[in-house]
Each structure stands twice: as C-alpha cells, then as structure tokens.
Design a protein around this motif. Structure first.
Motif, PDB file in Angstrom:
ATOM      1  N   SER A 117     122.298  38.287 -46.501  1.00  0.00           N
ATOM      2  CA  SER A 117     120.545  38.375 -46.761  1.00  0.00           C
ATOM      3  C   SER A 117     119.917  37.149 -45.352  1.00  0.00           C
ATOM      4  CB  SER A 117     120.111  38.815 -47.717  1.00  0.00           C
ATOM      5  OG  SER A 117     120.473  39.755 -48.281  1.00  0.00           O
ATOM      6  N   LEU A 118     118.617  37.160 -45.519  1.00  0.00           N
ATOM      7  CA  LEU A 118     118.453  36.052 -44.604  1.00  0.00           C
ATOM      8  C   LEU A 118     118.294  35.025 -45.555  1.00  0.00           C
ATOM      9  CD1 LEU A 118     115.627  37.639 -42.903  1.00  0.00           C
ATOM     10  CD2 LEU A 118     118.087  37.572 -41.938  1.00  0.00           C
ATOM     11  N   LEU A 119     117.827  34.059 -45.295  1.00  0.00           N
ATOM     12  CA  LEU A 119     118.247  32.654 -45.925  1.00  0.00           C
ATOM     13  C   LEU A 119     116.922  31.934 -46.537  1.00  0.00           C
ATOM     14  CD1 LEU A 119     120.390  30.314 -43.737  1.00  0.00           C
ATOM     15  CD2 LEU A 119     120.620  31.348 -46.117  1.00  0.00           C
ATOM     16  N   VAL A 120     115.579  33.692 -46.939  1.00  0.00           N
ATOM     17  CA  VAL A 120     114.643  33.746 -47.820  1.00  0.00           C
ATOM     18  C   VAL A 120     114.630  34.565 -49.159  1.00  0.00           C
ATOM     19  CG1 VAL A 120     113.509  35.534 -46.141  1.00  0.00           C
ATOM     20  CG2 VAL A 120     112.430  33.914 -46.937  1.00  0.00           C
ATOM     21  N   ALA A 139     112.239  37.798 -57.953  1.00  0.00           N
ATOM     22  CA  ALA A 139     112.922  36.659 -56.860  1.00  0.00           C
ATOM     23  C   ALA A 139     113.671  37.726 -55.818  1.00  0.00           C
ATOM     24  CB  ALA A 139     114.063  35.704 -57.169  1.00  0.00           C
ATOM     25  N   THR A 140     112.942  37.832 -54.283  1.00  0.00           N
ATOM     26  CA  THR A 140     113.176  38.509 -53.951  1.00  0.00           C
ATOM     27  C   THR A 140     113.521  38.117 -52.260  1.00  0.00           C
ATOM     28  OG1 THR A 140     111.503  40.588 -54.443  1.00  0.00           O
ATOM     29  CG2 THR A 140     112.091  40.941 -52.447  1.00  0.00           C
ATOM     30  N   GLY A 141     114.575  39.271 -51.691  1.00  0.00           N
ATOM     31  CA  GLY A 141     114.770  38.213 -49.756  1.00  0.00           C
ATOM     32  C   GLY A 141     114.820  39.239 -49.030  1.00  0.00           C
ATOM     33  N   ARG A 142     115.000  39.350 -48.047  1.00  0.00           N
ATOM     34  CA  ARG A 142     114.536  40.652 -46.594  1.00  0.00           C
ATOM     35  C   ARG A 142     116.692  40.559 -46.357  1.00  0.00           C
ATOM     36  NH1 ARG A 142     109.934  40.411 -44.481  1.00  0.00           N
ATOM     37  NH2 ARG A 142     110.636  41.958 -43.741  1.00  0.00           N
ATOM     38  N   GLY A 147     114.360  44.594 -44.485  1.00  0.00           N
ATOM     39  CA  GLY A 147     114.043  45.706 -45.461  1.00  0.00           C
ATOM     40  C   GLY A 147     114.317  44.582 -46.925  1.00  0.00           C
ATOM     41  N   PHE A 148     112.969  44.824 -47.919  1.00  0.00           N
ATOM     42  CA  PHE A 148     113.371  43.911 -49.508  1.00  0.00           C
ATOM     43  C   PHE A 148     114.416  43.689 -49.751  1.00  0.00           C
ATOM     44  CE2 PHE A 148     108.790  44.095 -48.308  1.00  0.00           C
ATOM     45  CZ  PHE A 148     108.262  42.517 -48.565  1.00  0.00           C
ATOM     46  N   PHE A 149     115.340  42.951 -50.872  1.00  0.00           N
ATOM     47  CA  PHE A 149     116.713  42.981 -50.602  1.00  0.00           C
ATOM     48  C   PHE A 149     116.240  42.091 -52.054  1.00  0.00           C
ATOM     49  CE2 PHE A 149     120.508  41.768 -52.375  1.00  0.00           C
ATOM     50  CZ  PHE A 149     121.666  42.243 -51.906  1.00  0.00           C
ATOM     51  N   PRO A 150     116.444  42.879 -53.525  1.00  0.00           N
ATOM     52  CA  PRO A 150     115.757  41.736 -55.548  1.00  0.00           C
ATOM     53  C   PRO A 150     117.446  41.785 -55.260  1.00  0.00           C
ATOM     54  CG  PRO A 150     116.325  44.486 -54.695  1.00  0.00           C
ATOM     55  CD  PRO A 150     116.237  44.478 -53.499  1.00  0.00           C
TER      56      PRO A 150
END
Length: 281
Positions: A117-120, A139-142, A147-150
C-alpha cells in the motif's frame, strides 16, 4: 397472521419472530424503521421500546449477547493467532478487577497487504455504538487504486493519551519490520499528538484538512454569516495547498484581509506550518 391486539400487548418476543429475517439482512435497521415497517406490513403499531428490544433479541440470537462476548476475548485471541499466523492481537485487562480494558487487532492479511500500500496511514477514533459505548481507534491506509486499506483496530474506553500510546506501540511493532517511513494523517487531537510524538518521533505527520476547515469555520460562526465563512474557507484552501513559500504568503495575506488578521493569526499559531501547509511539509 397476528391477531388484533394493541401494541401494549404485543411484546418483543412475538415481534422478533416476524422481523428476524429482515434484521438478519440489515443489521443497521433502526427501531423507528422497524416500527414503520411493522405497521405497513402487518397493520399494527408497536412502541419504540418493543422495536428496540425485538431487534436486540434478533442480534443476540445470531451473535450472542454483547456482555458474553467480552468473556470470549481470550478465546478469540487464541483462535486468531492459531488460524491466522502472523496476526497481532493484544488484550489487556484491569489487574484488580479482571475486567476488559482494551484490545489491539491486526490480521495477518492486513499486515502483509500493507507492504504493497501507499506510505500513508490515517489514524482516528470513532464512537462505539453498542450499549457499552467506548471508542474504536483505527489505522487505515490507501492502496494503489486510491481505495482505503484497513490495517489495525483498537477497542478501548476513550481517546486518552494512554490508549493512543497502547495503540501506537502495537502499530509500531507491525510497521518497523517493513522498514518504511510512513506519513500519518490525523485530526491533531491532544492525546493523540502526545502519544504520537513519543512513539513515532520524526515521522511525517499531517493534520487532516477537513478538521482544520471545520475548526476554522467555527471561529467565524457569529462573524458575518455564511458568505463570510465561505469566502474565508475558499482562501484558506489556497493557503493550505500553496506549492511555494512565496505563494503561501501571497494567499495568506488575502486570507488575513478577508477574515481579519487577529483571528487568523490566532488560528495559525496553534498549528505548525509543517503539519498542514504543502509548501512547508
């Protein structure tokens, strides 16, 4: 068919048998919706209390009671670690009372998937909606498709510095082995900020623009009406997303002229530039 009787006689046990399949398909169904549906379907009125209890009975039949679920957390932890190797489940209880305190959960698939996933990471808390209330820290990534990545969750009583410390410590244990510098985005809450600076010193940290925009609009709630607020927020957007320092100061001057220097300067002093302005991040 239901025999003709008043809603006072129609109890939640009876109502449950008629709404069970509906609730099973839609757990978000609200008591007032149940009341309305019941009347339109069967022609009988039921009280809010009966509708609420009937729904509760349906959910308990499917998933068990919320009270009993706390006593199963130790079993849940062991089951997750056994069936999902590489997961992280950290359960804490009060030593004096042996009552639930908080739990951190991140499944193996989420941990492994976050590597791609992205570094966020967005970190925030939300109110729990069970009868025990509490807070859900997340904490949820992208992902690469925007798209959102839990990644991880924590269930606790409130958004205190102690609970954020617990959450961030366990989150760091997941992130460190990946060896990546993560940019965090949050609402800048006091407890969150103190805990974050202790656990992730030096990591990039942005304050959520939506929260900043909301906080700024509140300062102008009684200072000129909706038109003034809209103009101030429009100019604030240009300040926050300015690409260069020269552009930042140009738009800041326009913002101060529009919203008043005193009010704007007070607001900006509270939020370091590197946490919200693109030109300084």
């Amino acid at each position: 068919m239901i025999r003709n009787r008043s809603h006072r006689q129609l109890g939640s046990k009876i109502v449950r048998t008629y709404i069970e399949s509906t609730v099973c398909l839609n757990l978000g169904l609200k008591p007032r919706e149940i009341m309305s549906n019941f009347k339109s379907t069967y022609g009988y009125e039921i009280s809010y209390k009966v509708a609420s209890r009937a729904k509760k009975r349906c959910v308990e039949k499917m998933y068990g009671s919320e009270c009993d679920s706390f006593s199963m957390l130790s079993w849940f932890r062991e089951a997750v670690l056994e069936t999902n190797p590489g997961s992280s489940v950290v359960l804490e209880v009060d030593e004096s009372t042996e009552r639930f305190k908080r739990v951190f959960v991140a499944y193996a698939g989420q941990i492994k998937g976050f590597k791609f996933s992205l570094l966020v990471l967005y970190v925030d808390g939300a109110f729990g909606k069970s009868k025990y209330k509490g807070q859900i820290l997340a904490a949820t990534g992208r992902n690469g498709n925007k798209g959102f990545f839990p990644l991880a969750l924590c269930f606790c009583d409130s958004k205190t510095e102690e609970n954020w410390l617990f959450f961030f410590k366990n989150l760091k244990a997941l992130l460190e082995p990946q060896g990546r510098i993560i940019t965090f985005i949050s609402d800048g809450g006091v407890g969150l900020l103190k805990a974050f600076d202790l656990i992730f010193p030096g990591n990039p940290h942005l304050y959520c623009y939506h929260h900043l925009r909301y906080n700024l609009s509140r300062k102008y709630k009684n200072k000129g009406g909706k038109i003034v607020v809209a103009d101030v927020l429009q100019k604030f957007f240009k300040v926050a997303y300015a690409l260069t320092e020269k552009s930042f100061y140009f738009h800041l001057k326009n913002l101060r002229d529009e919203g008043g220097a005193a009010t704007l300067d007070e607001f900006i002093r509270e939020i370091p530039l590197e946490h919200w302005c693109r030109a300084f991040f």
